[in-house]
Design a protein around this motif. Structure first.
Motif: not given
Length: 201
Positions: A42-49, A52-59, A14-21
């Motif tokens: 900065g999190l691209s390498d760690s979370l590319s798989a 949730q990361y890709h969706h939140q980045y898009a948001i 939940n921490f990487i959710k856009f609303d929370n950040l």
């Protein structure tokens, strides 16, 4: 430093959710959006798989104040990547699908990403000033997919005052663009379904 801080908290998805950040940097909206985008970069390498990361980045790119074709294309790429990752994890057999759809949170994620893609395609339509018909077709297809998913009902109700969404619906209803003629049945279906949802019918 911020990226390292976020990395240390990645055990909580939940921490990487856009609303929370966004809540962490709410004091300055413009700075907040820019900072959050830098964190995602900065999190691209760690979370590319991580879908949730890709969706939140898009948001984060969708809700940025400064829209551009480049940012919208990046956001679309991340949202499409997220949807592809989710859909590869969904059950393939009809029996498994029927048994798991209620309990499986991936179906909710799929709906949310479809809704984000809908807003992004409409954003691209707005940026391109309604001229590019392929962009219009993409927005129609994305809106249809999102509005057909019953798990998006709440999202559409919450977004009923979204100016871009309302503007696109208005465009579909009132446009004299002859290129839309072949979409008449589809547009009527989408518009009727949309209003049934937002009006609670």
């Amino acid at each position: 430093i911020l990226v390292q801080f976020v990395k240390s908290a990645l055990n909580d998805p939940n921490f990487i959710k856009f609303d929370n950040l966004n809540l962490l940097f709410v004091s300055n909206a413009n700075m907040s959006a820019s900072l959050i985008r830098k964190i995602y970069e900065g999190l691209s390498d760690s979370l590319s798989a991580s879908y949730q990361y890709h969706h939140q980045y898009a948001i984060s790119l969708l809700w940025g104040k400064r829209s551009s074709i480049q940012n919208c294309e990046r956001a679309l790429d991340h949202a499409k990547n997220a949807l592809a990752q989710v859909e590869t994890q969904l059950p393939k057999h009809q029996e498994a699908l029927l048994l798991s759809e209620i309990q499986n949170p991936l179906y909710i994620s799929q709906a949310h990403i479809q809704f984000t893609l809908c807003l992004l395609h409409i954003r691209m339509w707005k940026i391109k000033k309604y001229r590019d018909f392929k962009t219009i077709e993409n927005a129609i297809d994305a809106l249809k997919t999102a509005v057909e998913n019953p798990k998006n009902a709440r999202a559409f109700k919450k977004a009923k005052n979204n100016r871009e969404l309302r503007s696109f619906i208005h465009y579909l209803i009132h446009s004299s663009d002859k290129r839309l003629k072949s979409y008449n049945n589809e547009i009527n279906y989408i518009v009727n379904r949309y209003y049934r949802i937002v009006n609670g019918n």
